[in-house]
Design an enzyme around this catalytic site. Structure first.
Site, PDB file in Angstrom:
ATOM      1  CB  SER A  43     -17.971  18.084-119.076  1.00  0.00           C
ATOM      2  OG  SER A  43     -18.461  19.061-118.633  1.00  0.00           O
ATOM      3  CD  GLU A  44     -18.513  21.033-122.480  1.00  0.00           C
ATOM      4  OE1 GLU A  44     -20.145  20.217-123.095  1.00  0.00           O
ATOM      5  OE2 GLU A  44     -19.908  19.955-121.464  1.00  0.00           O
ATOM      6  CB  THR A  45     -12.266  22.958-121.544  1.00  0.00           C
ATOM      7  OG1 THR A  45     -11.580  22.724-120.485  1.00  0.00           O
ATOM      8  CG2 THR A  45     -10.999  24.287-120.660  1.00  0.00           C
TER       9      THR A  45
END
Length: 264
Positions: A43-45
């Site tokens: 979902s996030e990096t």
């Protein structure tokens, strides 16, 4: 480039919210960071590089850059401490699109200092009620998302959104919450189809809204929250008087790798 996969807001592998953490010698072009985030596909990096005594931190979903992300910040702080970039008694300063954010270790948790965030009261609407099959007891919104309270934890746990219908909404993010009847103070789930995340497992930024909302409802400044996604996660929230909120949680590294981006 050293890259780590960290499960945040949990101490159990393969639960909580997974985030990529990329440690850079210098900032990469935006389009390359976007490609790497799509490749990692969480979902996030988080992308991190140090400038003097401050760490420049940016977050990308597989679809877009976001201005605030709690679980990827927790994951990044965890790597900095675990891999020896900083000592356990040192505070971290992150320079981000949401201003300076800090992290430190307190007891056995990492504590993030984040801004409180708010919504304005509004009416419910047909898209919300049909897409989630709910009758809200409260609805608020700002320019990015809705905050919706319902009166049943069991209903919260079983929601199966109509994401096609949600694409027609005027907002891309939906925080749905309910008062707890157990050892937690409140439950929540977070859906963000507008940024390419149908459901986020455990969402720090959502608790920047939830903590002040439930603080007023429960008359408490310190609360324990449970996010009821399939992976689940727990965080402690504490409101401060300066419109800040402390989010505390644990994290665990589940993978470490080297990525080759120079030929991209």
């Amino acid at each position: 480039m050293k890259t780590y996969i960290v499960d945040a807001f949990t101490k159990i592998p393969y639960s909580g919210n997974p985030a990529g953490v990329c440690i850079l010698d210098y900032e990469l072009p935006d389009n390359l960071m976007a490609k790497i985030a799509r490749e990692i596909n969480h979902s996030e990096t988080a992308f991190l590089h140090k400038i003097d005594n401050v760490y420049r931190l940016r977050w990308f979903t597989p679809k877009t850059e976001v201005s605030l992300c709690g679980h990827a910040t927790l994951a990044t702080a965890h790597i900095l401490y675990e891999k020896g970039f900083l000592k356990s008694n040192e505070q971290i300063k992150f320079d981000t699109k949401s201003g300076i954010l800090t992290a430190r270790i307190t007891n056995d948790m990492i504590e993030l200092d984040f801004p409180q965030m708010f919504v304005d009261n509004c009416e419910s609407n047909e898209i919300i009620e049909k897409a989630f099959d709910i009758k809200p007891v409260y609805v608020g919104k700002n320019d990015k998302r809705y905050l919706i309270e319902i009166d049943s934890i069991e209903r919260l746990k079983t929601i199966k959104p109509d994401f096609q219908l949600l694409q027609k909404s005027d907002r891309g993010g939906f925080i749905i919450t309910a008062k707890s009847d157990d050892n937690y103070d409140f439950y929540s789930r977070f859906f963000a189809p507008g940024v390419g995340i149908n459901e986020d497992p455990v969402t720090g930024s959502a608790h920047c809204y939830l903590a002040p909302y439930w603080s007023k409802r429960l008359n408490k400044s310190k609360m324990l929250a449970f996010q009821a996604s399939e992976r689940t996660g727990i965080m402690e929230c504490e409101l401060l008087d300066n419109n800040r909120v402390l989010l505390r949680g644990q994290a665990i590294t589940v993978n470490e790798m080297t990525m080759d981006w120079k030929n991209n």
